[in-house]
Design a protein around this motif. Sequence first.
Motif, PDB file in Angstrom:
ATOM      1  N   ALA A   1       8.977  -9.971  -8.737  1.00  0.00           N
ATOM      2  CA  ALA A   1       9.719  -9.283  -7.678  1.00  0.00           C
ATOM      3  C   ALA A   1      10.224 -10.322  -6.687  1.00  0.00           C
ATOM      4  N   VAL A   2      11.499 -10.236  -6.354  1.00  0.00           N
ATOM      5  CA  VAL A   2      12.095 -11.219  -5.453  1.00  0.00           C
ATOM      6  C   VAL A   2      12.525 -10.625  -4.117  1.00  0.00           C
ATOM      7  N   ALA A   3      12.572  -9.286  -4.029  1.00  0.00           N
ATOM      8  CA  ALA A   3      12.981  -8.654  -2.766  1.00  0.00           C
ATOM      9  C   ALA A   3      12.663  -7.169  -2.784  1.00  0.00           C
ATOM     10  N   ASP A   4      12.505  -6.622  -1.595  1.00  0.00           N
ATOM     11  CA  ASP A   4      12.372  -5.179  -1.409  1.00  0.00           C
ATOM     12  C   ASP A   4      13.773  -4.591  -1.552  1.00  0.00           C
ATOM     13  N   ALA A   5      13.970  -3.716  -2.526  1.00  0.00           N
ATOM     14  CA  ALA A   5      15.294  -3.150  -2.787  1.00  0.00           C
ATOM     15  C   ALA A   5      15.791  -2.267  -1.650  1.00  0.00           C
ATOM     16  N   ASP A   6      14.884  -1.791  -0.812  1.00  0.00           N
ATOM     17  CA  ASP A   6      15.272  -0.907   0.283  1.00  0.00           C
ATOM     18  C   ASP A   6      15.294  -1.597   1.646  1.00  0.00           C
ATOM     19  N   ALA A   7      15.089  -2.894   1.659  1.00  0.00           N
ATOM     20  CA  ALA A   7      15.109  -3.635   2.922  1.00  0.00           C
ATOM     21  C   ALA A   7      16.538  -3.683   3.468  1.00  0.00           C
ATOM     22  N   LYS A  26       0.813  -1.227   0.000  1.00  0.00           N
ATOM     23  CA  LYS A  26       0.000   0.000   0.000  1.00  0.00           C
ATOM     24  C   LYS A  26       0.843   1.272   0.000  1.00  0.00           C
ATOM     25  N   ARG A  27       1.973   1.229  -0.717  1.00  0.00           N
ATOM     26  CA  ARG A  27       2.845   2.395  -0.861  1.00  0.00           C
ATOM     27  C   ARG A  27       3.722   2.156  -2.084  1.00  0.00           C
ATOM     28  N   ASP A  28       4.407   3.204  -2.532  1.00  0.00           N
ATOM     29  CA  ASP A  28       5.375   3.006  -3.598  1.00  0.00           C
ATOM     30  C   ASP A  28       6.460   2.078  -3.047  1.00  0.00           C
ATOM     31  N   LEU A  29       6.850   1.116  -3.851  1.00  0.00           N
ATOM     32  CA  LEU A  29       7.766   0.078  -3.379  1.00  0.00           C
ATOM     33  C   LEU A  29       8.856  -0.160  -4.415  1.00  0.00           C
ATOM     34  N   ARG A  30      10.113  -0.010  -4.001  1.00  0.00           N
ATOM     35  CA  ARG A  30      11.243  -0.342  -4.890  1.00  0.00           C
ATOM     36  C   ARG A  30      11.562  -1.822  -4.707  1.00  0.00           C
ATOM     37  N   VAL A  31      11.579  -2.550  -5.820  1.00  0.00           N
ATOM     38  CA  VAL A  31      11.806  -3.986  -5.760  1.00  0.00           C
ATOM     39  C   VAL A  31      12.952  -4.402  -6.658  1.00  0.00           C
ATOM     40  N   GLN A  32      13.590  -5.511  -6.279  1.00  0.00           N
ATOM     41  CA  GLN A  32      14.509  -6.222  -7.160  1.00  0.00           C
ATOM     42  C   GLN A  32      13.625  -7.195  -7.920  1.00  0.00           C
ATOM     43  N   ALA A  33      13.668  -7.146  -9.251  1.00  0.00           N
ATOM     44  CA  ALA A  33      12.715  -7.929 -10.020  1.00  0.00           C
ATOM     45  C   ALA A  33      13.295  -8.386 -11.355  1.00  0.00           C
ATOM     46  N   TYR A  34      12.617  -9.362 -11.927  1.00  0.00           N
ATOM     47  CA  TYR A  34      12.935  -9.896 -13.251  1.00  0.00           C
ATOM     48  C   TYR A  34      11.719  -9.663 -14.148  1.00  0.00           C
ATOM     49  N   ASP A  35      11.964  -9.270 -15.387  1.00  0.00           N
ATOM     50  CA  ASP A  35      10.884  -9.033 -16.334  1.00  0.00           C
ATOM     51  C   ASP A  35      10.140 -10.345 -16.596  1.00  0.00           C
ATOM     52  N   LEU A  36       8.830 -10.354 -16.360  1.00  0.00           N
ATOM     53  CA  LEU A  36       8.011 -11.555 -16.510  1.00  0.00           C
ATOM     54  C   LEU A  36       8.015 -12.063 -17.947  1.00  0.00           C
ATOM     55  N   ASP A  37       7.828 -11.171 -18.925  1.00  0.00           N
ATOM     56  CA  ASP A  37       7.809 -11.590 -20.333  1.00  0.00           C
ATOM     57  C   ASP A  37       9.128 -12.251 -20.722  1.00  0.00           C
ATOM     58  N   ALA A  76      20.045  -5.123   4.944  1.00  0.00           N
ATOM     59  CA  ALA A  76      20.839  -6.287   4.539  1.00  0.00           C
ATOM     60  C   ALA A  76      20.332  -7.544   5.247  1.00  0.00           C
ATOM     61  N   GLY A  77      20.184  -8.612   4.502  1.00  0.00           N
ATOM     62  CA  GLY A  77      19.734  -9.870   5.075  1.00  0.00           C
ATOM     63  C   GLY A  77      18.222 -10.010   5.178  1.00  0.00           C
ATOM     64  N   VAL A  78      17.473  -8.976   4.788  1.00  0.00           N
ATOM     65  CA  VAL A  78      16.015  -9.025   4.837  1.00  0.00           C
ATOM     66  C   VAL A  78      15.495  -9.010   3.401  1.00  0.00           C
ATOM     67  N   GLN A  79      14.775 -10.060   3.020  1.00  0.00           N
ATOM     68  CA  GLN A  79      14.221 -10.132   1.674  1.00  0.00           C
ATOM     69  C   GLN A  79      13.014  -9.205   1.530  1.00  0.00           C
ATOM     70  N   TRP A  80      12.080  -9.353   2.432  1.00  0.00           N
ATOM     71  CA  TRP A  80      10.867  -8.537   2.452  1.00  0.00           C
ATOM     72  C   TRP A  80      10.557  -8.149   3.891  1.00  0.00           C
ATOM     73  N   PRO A  81      10.122  -6.914   4.122  1.00  0.00           N
ATOM     74  CA  PRO A  81       9.628  -6.585   5.462  1.00  0.00           C
ATOM     75  C   PRO A  81       8.252  -7.226   5.645  1.00  0.00           C
ATOM     76  N   ASP A  82       7.843  -7.346   6.889  1.00  0.00           N
ATOM     77  CA  ASP A  82       6.503  -7.875   7.155  1.00  0.00           C
ATOM     78  C   ASP A  82       5.466  -7.013   6.441  1.00  0.00           C
ATOM     79  N   ALA A  83       4.400  -7.680   5.988  1.00  0.00           N
ATOM     80  CA  ALA A  83       3.341  -6.956   5.279  1.00  0.00           C
ATOM     81  C   ALA A  83       1.993  -7.300   5.895  1.00  0.00           C
TER      82      ALA A  83
END
Length: 185
Positions: free
Chosen positions: A124-130, A68-79, A132-139
């Motif tokens: 998306a595989v991780a929150d880019a702003d998390a 529920k906010r703008d989120l920077r992610v580490q991601a791979y293009d689905l197509d 170190a050592g945290v893939q995703w913060p709790d949601a």
Amino acid sequence: MRHPALFLTLALSAVTPAAHAATVQPKAQQLAVFKVAALAHANVTPVSLRASGVPAETVTIPADYLYKRDLRVQAYDLDAFLKARIPNVAELAAQGAQVMFWCRDGYAPTAKLADVLGHGGLLAVADADAPAGVQWPDAPYKTTVLKAPEIGNYVVWRAAQFPAKPQPWGLETIYILPAGATLKK
């Protein structure tokens, strides 16, 4: 929680009447029938993402569905990932195939493959702003809180204009189903 699709049955026009009549099957049988009927699939793992040759990118997702906010992610293009893992994916889309996103909790949203390809989908595989050592913060989600392992691989869209597109998390496998496949709970 999401509505799990653990008790799926696949009804295709090619299914025999006897098999179609047996709509109540043990979960393992239902999943076996489903997997056999799939035209193709791609497992979504760190190894398969790297093996696809698709580079990871950092992307900002506006008004992310889960956080529920703008989120920077580490991601791979689905197509690009689908084209690398399923070389005839564009042909399958032109034939009317469907895509199913199979998640670890049994959630399995589907869409027309042609409605998904070319619309800015990302794995998306991780929150880019998390930290170190945290893939995703709790949601927070409805009445629960999702932890990083539950979020895992998360389908997001570059533009928020596609809210009707699936946005599953905990993604394990992407299945391509025949155009005539109908799924029932």
